[in-house]
Design an enzyme around this catalytic site. Structure first.
Site, PDB file in Angstrom:
ATOM      1  N   GLU A  91       0.827  -1.194   0.000  1.00  0.00           N
ATOM      2  CA  GLU A  91       0.000   0.000   0.000  1.00  0.00           C
ATOM      3  C   GLU A  91       0.863   1.246   0.000  1.00  0.00           C
ATOM      4  O   GLU A  91       1.966   1.251   0.538  1.00  0.00           O
ATOM      5  CB  GLU A  91      -0.890   0.007   1.244  1.00  0.00           C
ATOM      6  CG  GLU A  91      -1.974  -1.040   1.158  1.00  0.00           C
ATOM      7  CD  GLU A  91      -2.717  -1.204   2.464  1.00  0.00           C
ATOM      8  OE1 GLU A  91      -3.943  -1.177   2.413  1.00  0.00           O
ATOM      9  OE2 GLU A  91      -2.082  -1.361   3.505  1.00  0.00           O
ATOM     10  N   CYS A 112       3.209   8.413   1.158  1.00  0.00           N
ATOM     11  CA  CYS A 112       3.865   7.523   2.112  1.00  0.00           C
ATOM     12  C   CYS A 112       4.136   6.205   1.380  1.00  0.00           C
ATOM     13  O   CYS A 112       3.216   5.527   0.934  1.00  0.00           O
ATOM     14  CB  CYS A 112       2.927   7.334   3.305  1.00  0.00           C
ATOM     15  SG  CYS A 112       3.584   6.235   4.547  1.00  0.00           S
ATOM     16  N   CYS A 119       7.324  -6.725   7.474  1.00  0.00           N
ATOM     17  CA  CYS A 119       8.495  -6.161   8.134  1.00  0.00           C
ATOM     18  C   CYS A 119       9.018  -7.174   9.147  1.00  0.00           C
ATOM     19  O   CYS A 119       8.238  -7.843   9.820  1.00  0.00           O
ATOM     20  CB  CYS A 119       8.138  -4.859   8.850  1.00  0.00           C
ATOM     21  SG  CYS A 119       9.577  -4.106   9.656  1.00  0.00           S
ATOM     22  N   CYS A 123       8.095  -4.559  15.839  1.00  0.00           N
ATOM     23  CA  CYS A 123       7.789  -3.623  16.922  1.00  0.00           C
ATOM     24  C   CYS A 123       6.404  -3.971  17.472  1.00  0.00           C
ATOM     25  O   CYS A 123       5.491  -4.279  16.704  1.00  0.00           O
ATOM     26  CB  CYS A 123       7.813  -2.184  16.420  1.00  0.00           C
ATOM     27  SG  CYS A 123       9.412  -1.757  15.729  1.00  0.00           S
ATOM     28  N   CYS A 126       3.027  -2.205  16.086  1.00  0.00           N
ATOM     29  CA  CYS A 126       2.877  -1.876  14.665  1.00  0.00           C
ATOM     30  C   CYS A 126       2.241  -3.019  13.869  1.00  0.00           C
ATOM     31  O   CYS A 126       2.678  -4.164  13.948  1.00  0.00           O
ATOM     32  CB  CYS A 126       4.246  -1.541  14.099  1.00  0.00           C
ATOM     33  SG  CYS A 126       4.248  -1.286  12.319  1.00  0.00           S
ATOM     34  N   CYS A 340      -0.396   5.930  10.452  1.00  0.00           N
ATOM     35  CA  CYS A 340       0.886   5.322  10.815  1.00  0.00           C
ATOM     36  C   CYS A 340       0.667   4.014  11.543  1.00  0.00           C
ATOM     37  O   CYS A 340      -0.134   3.937  12.460  1.00  0.00           O
ATOM     38  CB  CYS A 340       1.655   6.215  11.770  1.00  0.00           C
ATOM     39  SG  CYS A 340       2.145   7.744  11.070  1.00  0.00           S
TER      40      CYS A 340
HETATM   41  N1  SAH Z   1      10.160   0.798   9.620  1.00  0.00           N
HETATM   42  C1  SAH Z   1      10.304   2.220   9.551  1.00  0.00           C
HETATM   43  C2  SAH Z   1       9.382   2.826   8.542  1.00  0.00           C
HETATM   44  C3  SAH Z   1       7.917   2.571   8.812  1.00  0.00           C
HETATM   45  S1  SAH Z   1       7.394   4.035   9.413  1.00  0.00           S
HETATM   46  C4  SAH Z   1      10.133   2.811  10.916  1.00  0.00           C
HETATM   47  O1  SAH Z   1       9.714   2.107  11.824  1.00  0.00           O
HETATM   48  O2  SAH Z   1      10.469   3.976  11.078  1.00  0.00           O
HETATM   49  C5  SAH Z   1       5.968   3.729  10.217  1.00  0.00           C
HETATM   50  C6  SAH Z   1       5.841   4.771  11.326  1.00  0.00           C
HETATM   51  O3  SAH Z   1       4.609   4.546  11.984  1.00  0.00           O
HETATM   52  C7  SAH Z   1       6.950   4.620  12.360  1.00  0.00           C
HETATM   53  O4  SAH Z   1       7.312   5.847  12.938  1.00  0.00           O
HETATM   54  C8  SAH Z   1       6.241   3.734  13.350  1.00  0.00           C
HETATM   55  O5  SAH Z   1       6.897   3.710  14.527  1.00  0.00           O
HETATM   56  C9  SAH Z   1       4.873   4.350  13.357  1.00  0.00           C
HETATM   57  N2  SAH Z   1       3.851   3.476  13.909  1.00  0.00           N
HETATM   58  C10 SAH Z   1       3.835   2.143  13.910  1.00  0.00           C
HETATM   59  N3  SAH Z   1       2.715   1.685  14.536  1.00  0.00           N
HETATM   60  C11 SAH Z   1       2.029   2.772  14.927  1.00  0.00           C
HETATM   61  C12 SAH Z   1       0.784   2.963  15.577  1.00  0.00           C
HETATM   62  N4  SAH Z   1       0.043   1.933  15.931  1.00  0.00           N
HETATM   63  N5  SAH Z   1       0.391   4.217  15.826  1.00  0.00           N
HETATM   64  C13 SAH Z   1       1.119   5.272  15.412  1.00  0.00           C
HETATM   65  N6  SAH Z   1       2.278   5.164  14.772  1.00  0.00           N
HETATM   66  C14 SAH Z   1       2.737   3.924  14.520  1.00  0.00           C
HETATM   67 FE1  SF4 Z   2       8.770  -2.514  11.055  1.00  0.00          FE
HETATM   68 FE2  SF4 Z   2       6.616  -1.296  12.037  1.00  0.00          FE
HETATM   69 FE3  SF4 Z   2       8.817  -1.517  13.532  1.00  0.00          FE
HETATM   70 FE4  SF4 Z   2       8.829   0.146  11.407  1.00  0.00          FE
HETATM   71  S1  SF4 Z   2       7.556   0.342  13.256  1.00  0.00           S
HETATM   72  S2  SF4 Z   2      10.413  -1.333  11.998  1.00  0.00           S
HETATM   73  S3  SF4 Z   2       7.471  -0.988   9.999  1.00  0.00           S
HETATM   74  S4  SF4 Z   2       7.543  -3.230  12.802  1.00  0.00           S
END
Ligand code: SAH
Ligand code: SF4
Length: 355
Positions: A91, A112, A119, A123, A126, A340
């Site tokens: 996406e 974006c 991934c 985390c 996420c 995000c």
């Molecule tokens: N993997 C990279 C790029 C993905 S960015 C990274 O982690 O930076 C995706 C962004 O959305 C990151 O800043 C991540 O931490 C944030 N994110 C992930 N899950 C989220 C959530 N549930 N609510 C708000 N932001 C979130």
């Molecule tokens: Fe991967 Fe989501 Fe962590 Fe970014 S925030 S590194 S997309 S698991």
């Protein structure tokens, strides 16, 4: 699968054509079609000899993505779903009225972009990490998200954030090739300062990228100011603890002009203690970084909650009172799961698309 014409640099295409007995200027003509004129098929590249068009059709595909769905949100964010040649999905999210957080003007279009299918970094908060990692995107698939979304939206995209699915720095080689396609005058011709790469903190790659000649912007998904807090939610911190990460960021600053951004999701009871804000403020000041606070977006299947808005404001006030530029980010596209952290692996079943 045929390689896509959107994945080749001018140098690579020229070399390929010359090796096949074509004059070098044909590369300029082809690139002009691919990136500027954007025809539906190779057959329509009317200033190329018929034999060359046939050769290209037999050996290359034009665009690597198939638009599978285009979801509009009530706040005018649009989520594009693209099908890849191996029937996987990614996406890209088109966000109008960029709030000027990443160096863009307020009324511009930001895309974006995804860098991987799934991934591997897992985390805890996420959606992208939930189903694990499938594969890296090719440079063509990364750059074509911009090209093909412009074609669908019939508009010009001004800013890119590599904040879609995946960890861009875990796919550095393809990412750098895509950046060349995106920033070159013969390609999309977007200024490097309009590109922001977001990473969960891959230290060796941050160092490598800090040597890159283009002035790309970097955002760090920090989400915890201490190892204690960060370890609970980001497994990557075990490998690259905060001291190593901050060292690499100082190195970035020594090599780059653009200010860093620290992204900080606020999750109730997990990382929203005001003590974290005080420590975050110290780091942000020493790195001359701005801070983006993002109240946690709900992810189905995950237990976390966002704090009360008054608490988010108190957290921000600790930062601003310490002289740090901090914004409390207003989410976009929550209703279509385009905000995000809400992009997740999509699979196709006999019944249609499922997430
Ligand atoms: N993997 C990279 C790029 C993905 S960015 C990274 O982690 O930076 C995706 C962004 O959305 C990151 O800043 C991540 O931490 C944030 N994110 C992930 N899950 C989220 C959530 N549930 N609510 C708000 N932001 C979130
Ligand atoms: Fe991967 Fe989501 Fe962590 Fe970014 S925030 S590194 S997309 S698991």
């Amino acid at each position: 699968m045929l390689p896509s014409l959107t994945g080749l640099t001018k140098e690579e295409l020229t070399e390929h054509l010359v090796a096949h007995g074509q004059p070098a200027y044909r590369a300029d003509q082809i690139l002009d079609w691919v990136w500027k004129k954007r025809p539906e098929s190779i057959e329509l590249m009317s200033n190329l000899p018929k034999a060359l068009r046939q050769y290209l059709t037999e050996n290359f595909s034009l665009y690597p993505l198939l638009a599978a769905r285009d979801l509009g949100s009530t706040d005018t964010t649009r989520k594009m779903l693209y099908k890849l040649h191996d029937s996987r999905y990614i996406e890209s999210v088109l966000i109008p009225a960029n709030p000027a957080l990443y160096g863009g003007r307020a009324d511009r279009l930001t895309l974006c972009v995804s860098s991987q299918v799934g991934c591997a970094y897992g985390c805890k908060f996420c959606a992208s990490g939930l189903a694990g990692f499938a594969r890296n995107l090719s440079a063509a698939e990364i750059a074509a998200q911009v090209l093909q979304t412009e074609m669908l939206a019939k508009d010009r995209i001004d800013n890119l954030v590599f904040m879609g699915m995946g960890e861009p720095l875990a796919n550095l080689k393809n990412l750098l090739q895509a950046i060349e396609l995106i920033t070159s005058p013969w390609g999309l011709n977007l200024g490097a300062r309009h590109l922001t790469i977001s990473t969960s903190g891959l230290v060796p790659q941050i160092k490598e990228l800090s040597q890159h000649p283009r002035q790309i912007r970097l955002a760090i998904s920090l989400h915890g100011a201490t190892d204690e807090v960060r370890n609970q939610i980001m497994p990557v911190n075990k490998k690259y603890p905060t001291a190593m990460l901050f060292d690499a960021l100082h190195e970035w600053n020594a090599n780059k002009k653009q200010h860093l951004t620290l992204e900080y999701i606020l999750i109730e009871g997990v990382n929203d203690q005001l003590e974290q804000a005080r420590i975050l403020a110290t780091h942000a000041r020493s790195l001359h970084a701005k801070v983006n606070l993002i109240p946690y977006n709900t992810v189905e299947g995950l237990p976390w909650k966002r704090p009360e808005i008054t608490h988010c404001q108190a957290f921000r006030n600790v930062l601003t009172n310490a002289g740090v530029t901090a914004t409390l980010r207003l989410e976009k596209g929550h209703d279509i799961e385009a905000a995000c952290g809400q992009l997740r692996l999509i699979q196709e079943t006999a019944d249609g698309l499922i997430q």
